[in-house]
Design a protein around this motif. Sequence first.
Motif, PDB file in Angstrom:
ATOM      1  N   HIS A   1       0.833  -1.200   0.000  1.00  0.00           N
ATOM      2  CA  HIS A   1       0.000   0.000   0.000  1.00  0.00           C
ATOM      3  C   HIS A   1       0.873   1.257   0.000  1.00  0.00           C
ATOM      4  CE1 HIS A   1      -3.182   2.750   1.485  1.00  0.00           C
ATOM      5  NE2 HIS A   1      -3.977   1.949   0.797  1.00  0.00           N
TER       6      HIS A   1
ATOM      7  N   HIS B   1      -8.908   0.796  -3.852  1.00  0.00           N
ATOM      8  CA  HIS B   1      -7.954   1.813  -3.439  1.00  0.00           C
ATOM      9  C   HIS B   1      -7.614   2.618  -4.687  1.00  0.00           C
ATOM     10  CE1 HIS B   1      -7.023  -0.280   0.406  1.00  0.00           C
ATOM     11  NE2 HIS B   1      -7.343  -1.342  -0.313  1.00  0.00           N
TER      12      HIS B   1
ATOM     13  N   PHE C   1      -5.119   5.274  -5.969  1.00  0.00           N
ATOM     14  CA  PHE C   1      -3.884   5.959  -5.603  1.00  0.00           C
ATOM     15  C   PHE C   1      -3.642   7.103  -6.576  1.00  0.00           C
ATOM     16  CE2 PHE C   1      -3.512   1.551  -4.325  1.00  0.00           C
ATOM     17  CZ  PHE C   1      -3.041   1.636  -3.026  1.00  0.00           C
TER      18      PHE C   1
ATOM     19  N   CYS D   1      -4.020   7.620  -0.927  1.00  0.00           N
ATOM     20  CA  CYS D   1      -5.002   6.621  -1.338  1.00  0.00           C
ATOM     21  C   CYS D   1      -6.386   7.031  -0.843  1.00  0.00           C
ATOM     22  CB  CYS D   1      -4.645   5.256  -0.764  1.00  0.00           C
ATOM     23  SG  CYS D   1      -5.864   4.005  -1.209  1.00  0.00           S
TER      24      CYS D   1
ATOM     25  N   CYS E   1      -8.562   5.332   0.424  1.00  0.00           N
ATOM     26  CA  CYS E   1      -9.014   4.656   1.647  1.00  0.00           C
ATOM     27  C   CYS E   1      -8.496   5.370   2.891  1.00  0.00           C
ATOM     28  CB  CYS E   1      -8.548   3.204   1.664  1.00  0.00           C
ATOM     29  SG  CYS E   1      -6.810   3.001   2.069  1.00  0.00           S
TER      30      CYS E   1
HETATM   31 ZN    ZN Z   1      -5.804   2.314   0.161  1.00  0.00          ZN
END
Ligand code: ZN
Length: 654
Positions: A618, A641, A643, A648, A650
């Motif tokens: 991640h 997710h 990016f 990100c 999330c």
């Molecule tokens: Zn994420």
Amino acid sequence: MVVTGFIHHKPSLNKLIALVLSMGSLGVGYAYSVFAHTRELDILTWNTMLRGFVNSNMPRRALQSYTEMLEQSRNVPDRFTFPSLLKGCALSLEFKVGKILHGQVVKYMLHSDLYIETTLLNMYAACGDLRSARLLFERMGHRNKVVWTSMISGYTKNHCPNEALLLYEKMEEDGFSPDEVTMATLVSACAELKDLGVGMKLHSHIREMDMKICAVLGSALVNMYAKCGDLKTARQVFDHLSDKDVYAWSALIFGYVKNNRSTEALQLFREMAEGSNMRPNEVTILAVISACAQLGDLETGRWVHDYITRTQQDHSVSLNNSLIDMFSKCGDIDAAKRIFDSMSYRDLISWNSMVNGLALHGLGREALAQFHLMQTTDLHPDEITFIGVLTACSHAGLVQEGKKLFYEIEALYGIRLKLEHYGCMVDLLCRAGLLAEAREFIRVMPLQPNGAIWGSMLGACRVYNNLELGEEAARCLLKLEPTNDGVYILLSNIYARRKMWNEVKKVRELMNEKGIQKTPGCSSVVIDNIAHSFLAGDCSHPETAEIFIMLRQVKEKLKLAGYVADTSEVLLNIDDNKKEESVSQHSEKLALCYGLLKSKIGGRIVILKNLRVCSDCHTLIKLVSKIYQRQITLRDRNRFHHFKDGSCSCRDYW
Ligand SMILES: [Zn+2]
Ligand SMILES: [Zn+2]
């Protein structure tokens, strides 16, 4: 004819009407005007007109004309009047009218006419009244092959496949041999039963009889094998068909999708769309869209979208709904939103797909805005809407809004709370780090918590490093799902982070004892319509050398930017260099490098992973999105997710 007066010559008039009627719906209008201007029509002309309406798919006009005939003329219906009318009833599902007509058939003493009896039987079967159809069938003095087939087909079409097969046995006992239509019907019955054994018997019987495989029978066979999961034979039958109709193509494509072989489904669809003159129907298109969603194949999803925009005149609501679902599952939530915005009519599923899509993408505020917009329409939210709404609050950290909405579901909207809603609430509290509150919520909730709920708890304990609650959650979860390897891994993660190597070892031993294997992590990336899959440390790809060179370059660039490998989740008590090595070849990293190598510069990279992404991957992907200026979408087991520019969607919670 009007000038010469021939129009009053009945046989010529009938011929004219029949001719014009055969020209389709335009002709019907003209024929009707000739017909309406003719005085003293005889029964032959009426019959021609009625048949014309039914054959031009205007059954209600036929029934209306029949009433006019009874009211305005002295004509008495004959044995050619009723078959068209009954066919009309079957087409328009006018069951009550059909029954009245049955009464008239008896009144005019035509009830022992075999042709009329057969159309009566078909009418009852089409309208779903199998009891009346069967009664008629049993009382028929003389039955031919068509009658038997009609009755069997009635059972299949009304989802009584067992009765259809039983009746077929009787048919053979009575000495009638089936034809292609009978066989197609029976094969469809097996498809519905998913009974491969009987289906294969019928197939070999077809071969023994040396029956010609027409398009209808061919597609029924393909469909049967596909539904029963025998795709190899389905494909063989399909390849040997001389006459492939759209149903055969659809059945096979649908079969591939149902059996998680979406890549083959898409290949076949390309063949169909590009290599044959066949126009896909809605079943085909829906299957293809769900194949794209399954694979997360955005490129093909876009191509399919273009294709249907080019070829279909209008998008039905269900087609648009599945496009919304596909685009959001493939990571392009903006495209999903565009489809949604372009729809002139939206149903509840459209709104639910949109709210849920936005929620899964972490766009909580947008999802709530959509929900409020929905309430300005006359649609009422249902339980699925609220799963989306609560998920949205949960993923966006909107704790207060979520709590408020949760209590409104029953009180304000009158919707019964389901376990999923409780699950969303637990998830909401857990994500916000309110672990004690979540635990209390579970204790007082009126339903038994399921695996998903304990799973949220366990995941949160990993993130917030809570040993005590984590162990409890793992214990409860293992009672419900003793073979869920993810539980053991999460629990080990918690122990590993605290360097409790003895406990890690115990968990590993427990797994061995129970014969539970860790599901290998697998990531895929789609390049030029082909999905490339990688396992951790995978060297099987033909371009492995390039991939590993890329991986080294990425790591060097990132180290200059301050990246340090996060090895806290490695489950082995080994030295740090080795730990770094073990995380550095995770499957999503390999897929990412292949994506960087092969996709066009600046293009978005979409990666699919079967498990949860680890924290090191991640972090690495976040940095790559910044340093390489790429948008990267990763769909892991739980969520998306996105990016972009080093962060990100999330917000580092997943
Ligand atoms: Zn994420
Ligand atoms: Zn990883």
